[in-house]
Design a protein around this motif. Sequence first.
Motif, short mmCIF file in Angstrom:
data_model
loop_
_atom_site.label_atom_id
_atom_site.label_comp_id
_atom_site.label_asym_id
_atom_site.label_seq_id
_atom_site.Cartn_x
_atom_site.Cartn_y
_atom_site.Cartn_z
N TYR A 179 0.26 -1.55 -0.38
CA TYR A 179 -0.05 -0.09 -0.01
C TYR A 179 0.79 1.39 0.21
O TYR A 179 2.27 1.20 -0.10
CB TYR A 179 -1.05 0.02 1.28
CG TYR A 179 -2.09 -0.83 1.55
CD1 TYR A 179 -1.64 -2.70 2.36
CD2 TYR A 179 -3.00 -1.24 0.38
CE1 TYR A 179 -2.19 -3.72 2.21
CE2 TYR A 179 -4.29 -2.08 1.02
CZ TYR A 179 -3.99 -2.82 1.82
OH TYR A 179 -4.21 -4.62 1.84
N ALA A 180 -0.01 2.30 -1.24
CA ALA A 180 1.42 3.75 -0.12
C ALA A 180 1.39 3.94 1.30
O ALA A 180 -0.09 4.18 1.78
CB ALA A 180 0.82 4.79 -0.72
N ASP A 181 1.78 4.50 1.91
CA ASP A 181 2.07 4.64 2.92
C ASP A 181 0.09 5.72 2.94
O ASP A 181 0.20 6.09 4.60
CB ASP A 181 2.87 5.64 3.10
CG ASP A 181 4.15 5.27 3.26
OD1 ASP A 181 5.30 5.88 3.12
OD2 ASP A 181 4.12 4.32 3.54
N SER A 182 0.00 6.62 2.76
CA SER A 182 -1.06 7.17 2.95
C SER A 182 -2.40 7.00 2.97
O SER A 182 -3.40 7.79 3.46
CB SER A 182 -1.25 8.51 1.48
OG SER A 182 -1.94 8.10 0.47
N VAL A 183 -1.88 5.44 2.41
CA VAL A 183 -3.56 5.11 3.03
C VAL A 183 -3.50 3.46 3.68
O VAL A 183 -4.29 3.17 3.87
CB VAL A 183 -4.28 4.25 1.58
CG1 VAL A 183 -4.15 5.48 0.25
CG2 VAL A 183 -3.77 3.25 0.45
N LYS A 184 -2.39 3.42 4.19
CA LYS A 184 -2.28 1.95 5.14
C LYS A 184 -3.14 2.33 5.71
O LYS A 184 -3.21 3.38 6.73
CB LYS A 184 -0.98 2.19 5.02
CG LYS A 184 0.14 1.53 4.39
CD LYS A 184 1.68 1.61 5.12
CE LYS A 184 2.81 0.79 3.98
NZ LYS A 184 3.72 0.57 4.09
N GLY A 185 -3.49 1.06 6.62
CA GLY A 185 -4.15 0.97 7.71
C GLY A 185 -5.59 2.02 6.86
O GLY A 185 -6.61 1.26 8.53
N ARG A 186 -6.48 2.19 6.24
CA ARG A 186 -6.89 2.80 5.53
C ARG A 186 -8.10 1.71 4.70
O ARG A 186 -8.89 1.48 4.26
CB ARG A 186 -7.44 3.84 5.82
CG ARG A 186 -7.00 5.32 6.70
CD ARG A 186 -7.51 6.62 6.54
NE ARG A 186 -6.65 7.44 5.43
CZ ARG A 186 -6.96 7.56 3.84
NH1 ARG A 186 -8.49 7.30 4.25
NH2 ARG A 186 -6.32 7.76 3.17
#
Length: 117
Positions: free
Chosen positions: A61-68
């Motif tokens: 995942y891209a860091d901006s969407v990790k966890g979401r």
Amino acid sequence: QVQLVESGGGLVQAGGSLRLSCAASASILGINTMGWYRQAPGKQREFVAVIVISAGDITNYADSVKGRFSISRGSAKNTVYLEMNSLKPGDTAVYYCNANRDKVDYWGQGTQVTVSS
């Protein structure tokens, strides 16, 4: 030739959720990866998430969407989903499905995701 058809975009309030779907017309045989990219107005297309089919469905995942966001394959195996939670206005973009086979990239037509504040 691989044709990709996306669905599931729409308008959602910040904090909400959406699920995007991408169905590949051809068998996934030989497809190395399937993933999602997005392009916001005035910006370049950027990577969002990928599932590496040739490596046992490893995901990244891209860091901006990790966890979401979460990428997964359906039981039909030629369908990929992108579950998007805790959406932010910054996630507003056209989302494109991507498949790579034999080092060739294939793209869907894109689906609009708009997150209102």
